[in-house]
Design an enzyme around this catalytic site. Structure first.
Site, mmCIF file in Angstrom:
data_model
loop_
_atom_site.group_PDB
_atom_site.id
_atom_site.type_symbol
_atom_site.label_atom_id
_atom_site.label_comp_id
_atom_site.label_asym_id
_atom_site.label_seq_id
_atom_site.Cartn_x
_atom_site.Cartn_y
_atom_site.Cartn_z
ATOM 1 N N PHE A 144 0.034 -1.706 9.763
ATOM 2 C CA PHE A 144 0.761 -0.998 10.819
ATOM 3 C C PHE A 144 1.408 0.237 10.208
ATOM 4 O O PHE A 144 2.177 0.143 9.256
ATOM 5 C CB PHE A 144 1.836 -1.881 11.466
ATOM 6 C CG PHE A 144 2.485 -1.203 12.639
ATOM 7 C CD1 PHE A 144 1.882 -1.226 13.888
ATOM 8 C CD2 PHE A 144 3.671 -0.491 12.488
ATOM 9 C CE1 PHE A 144 2.456 -0.562 14.976
ATOM 10 C CE2 PHE A 144 4.248 0.172 13.561
ATOM 11 C CZ PHE A 144 3.633 0.135 14.813
ATOM 12 N N ASP A 229 3.445 2.600 2.117
ATOM 13 C CA ASP A 229 4.274 2.611 3.323
ATOM 14 C C ASP A 229 5.337 1.529 3.144
ATOM 15 O O ASP A 229 5.064 0.344 3.299
ATOM 16 C CB ASP A 229 3.384 2.327 4.544
ATOM 17 C CG ASP A 229 4.178 2.287 5.848
ATOM 18 O OD1 ASP A 229 5.413 2.142 5.793
ATOM 19 O OD2 ASP A 229 3.549 2.380 6.924
ATOM 20 N N LYS A 258 12.971 2.667 8.598
ATOM 21 C CA LYS A 258 13.783 1.608 9.216
ATOM 22 C C LYS A 258 15.227 1.444 8.698
ATOM 23 O O LYS A 258 16.158 1.776 9.407
ATOM 24 C CB LYS A 258 13.020 0.284 9.149
ATOM 25 C CG LYS A 258 11.810 0.289 10.096
ATOM 26 C CD LYS A 258 11.177 -1.075 10.225
ATOM 27 C CE LYS A 258 10.279 -1.178 11.437
ATOM 28 N NZ LYS A 258 8.885 -0.771 11.245
HETATM 29 C C1 LIG Z 1 7.927 0.158 11.827
HETATM 30 C C2 LIG Z 1 6.878 0.639 10.901
HETATM 31 C C3 LIG Z 1 6.291 1.913 11.066
HETATM 32 C C4 LIG Z 1 6.610 2.815 12.234
HETATM 33 O O1 LIG Z 1 7.944 3.212 12.255
HETATM 34 P P1 LIG Z 1 8.532 3.895 13.616
HETATM 35 O O2 LIG Z 1 9.934 4.270 13.215
HETATM 36 O O3 LIG Z 1 8.486 2.853 14.675
HETATM 37 O O4 LIG Z 1 7.687 5.058 13.925
HETATM 38 C C5 LIG Z 1 5.356 2.316 10.139
HETATM 39 N N1 LIG Z 1 5.005 1.531 9.105
HETATM 40 C C6 LIG Z 1 5.538 0.301 8.919
HETATM 41 C C7 LIG Z 1 5.105 -0.516 7.747
HETATM 42 C C8 LIG Z 1 6.474 -0.190 9.823
HETATM 43 O O5 LIG Z 1 6.971 -1.419 9.654
#
Ligand SMILES: *Cc1c(COP(=O)(O)O)cnc(C)c1O
Length: 404
Positions: A144, A229, A258
């Site tokens: 994701f 990420d 986050k």
């Molecule tokens: C939540 C998340 C995203 C996206 O972040 P947003 O602030 O919702 O755009 C991208 N990568 C990972 C691993 C995430 O957990």
């Protein structure tokens, strides 16, 4: 409109159903207040928050140092544009670099934007420093990376693509935790690999210890960038400040969002010197990215995490939860596996997770799911033993109530 009308749960639920776009599968409670590990809804019900707004409020709700920074920054300088320098933005970039592999930082407003910047950097770096046709980014199945068109294209879950095709070209996906598949997928077009050190949304999948080191070797051999990420795994969540530190691997790019400002929207793309140098003046930008307001809050958050050794605490509490959950798994065959690191924990079930999430809420505990059959725990990193024990009791009861 008086306050009483505003707080009436039933009316609010009706208005929510009527006035919002229906893209969220929302839980039927309306939250109004938070303090530490607890939140309260419009009916005055108290919940233990073991989701932290999806791994965001890592210092808990209404943390004194965060709230203090918000109040002070709001009364000092909210926004001026990145055509000027601001003091907190400079301090935050410096602090992030001093506590990571990175030499430079680009600030944005969300995880998707942090990854969007990483993707643009990878393409520009590939073309300018490697070869003109090196633009492709290899990501993994079940990953994701966000909801913008480029980051959803990077995301290896077809359910997030449906209806939005055509996807942005230039992305390839291979199975996670499979070095051979990655090696086979890499070719003369590869500019970068984009991976989560632990897959969060995809079900809390922890790769083998040799996975990130193996990816590093593949990147070293090909010249491609290793981009991690850490939007969900960063900021102490897994028991180290950054999850890739568990492996000793040094990435080329890391994205954060986050928990970085404990709930105030921010994104950050951290890069090594030669990688960041492709973002020459005018090549990328953001109106709101890294305002003095949000960077003040992120500075307070990161400083608190470092001063109070929050990552170590997450490691300790994570071990406690994992041990207790492993024991619960022995007693309850509905649990197939318990996995995770620090305070990012997945409990895989033989049955759908949704009814268990609902039963936990009925019992006063907010938990997340990740995929269909995985319960995900991501409590604030300040959680104590007593609240962990309470949560475990509710989870055990919820598994029983769900007929498991
Ligand atoms: C939540 C998340 C995203 C996206 O972040 P947003 O602030 O919702 O755009 C991208 N990568 C990972 C691993 C995430 O957990």
């Amino acid at each position: 409109m008086d306050t009483k009308t505003l707080m009436d749960t039933k009316t609010l639920m009706e208005w929510s159903a009527k006035y919002h776009t229906p893209n969220y599968g929302r839980t039927p409670i309306c939250l109004v207040r938070g303090d530490g590990v607890r939140v309260w809804d419009t009916d005055g019900r108290e919940y233990l928050d073991f989701g932290s707004g999806i791994a965001v409020t890592s210092l808990g709700h209404s943390h004194a140092r965060v709230t203090g920074a918000i109040q002070e920054a709001a009364a000092t300088l909210l926004h001026v544009s990145n055509i000027y320098h601001t003091v907190p933005q400079i301090h935050l970039a410096k602090l992030l670099c001093e506590h990571s592999f990175a030499d430079r930082v680009f600030f944005s407003n969300s995880g998707a934007e942090a990854n969007e910047a990483a993707i643009k950097i990878a393409r520009k770096y590939g073309k300018e420093r490697l070869a003109t046709d090196r633009y492709e980014i290899i990501a993994t199945h079940n990953s994701f990376h966000g909801r913008t068109l480029a980051t959803v294209s990077a995301t290896g879950q077809p359910k997030y693509h449906h209806g939005f095709e055509p996807m942005v070209p230039g992305f390839k996906h291979v199975p996670y935790n499979d070095l051979r598949a990655m090696e086979r997928a890499m070719d003369s077009h590869t500019a970068a690999i984009l991976v989560e050190p632990i897959q969060g949304e995809g079900g809390v999948h922890v790769p083998d210890d040799d996975y990130l080191p193996g990816l590093r070797k593949l990147c070293d051999a090909s010249g491609a960038l290793l981009m991690v990420d850490e939007i969900q795994t960063g900021m102490g969540r897994t028991g180290r400040l950054w999850a890739h530190e568990h492996t000793g691997v040094v990435p080329d790019v890391m994205t954060l969002a986050k928990a970085l400002a404990n709930g105030v929207p921010i994104g950050a793309t951290l890069v090594r010197e030669e990688v960041g140098s492709v973002l020459t003046p005018g090549t990328h930008g953001s109106t709101f990215g890294g305002t003095p307001f949000v960077t003040s809050v992120a500075l307070a958050t990161l400083t608190t995490m470092l001063d109070e050794r929050i990552p170590e605490r997450a490691a300790r509490m994570g071990r406690l939860l994992m041990e207790r959950l492993a024991a619960m798994a022995k007693a309850r065959p509905v649990i197939t596996t318990v996995r995770g690191r620090g305070l990012l924990i997945g409990i895989e079930l033989t049955t759908p997770a949704a009814p268990v999430v609902d039963a936990c809420r009925e019992g006063g505990l907010l938990v997340l799911s990740a995929g269909d059959k995985v319960l995900r725990l991501a409590p604030p990193l300040i959680v104590d033993e007593k609240d962990c024990e309470r949560a475990l009791g509710v989870i055990d009861g919820a598994l029983a109530a769900a007929g498991a």
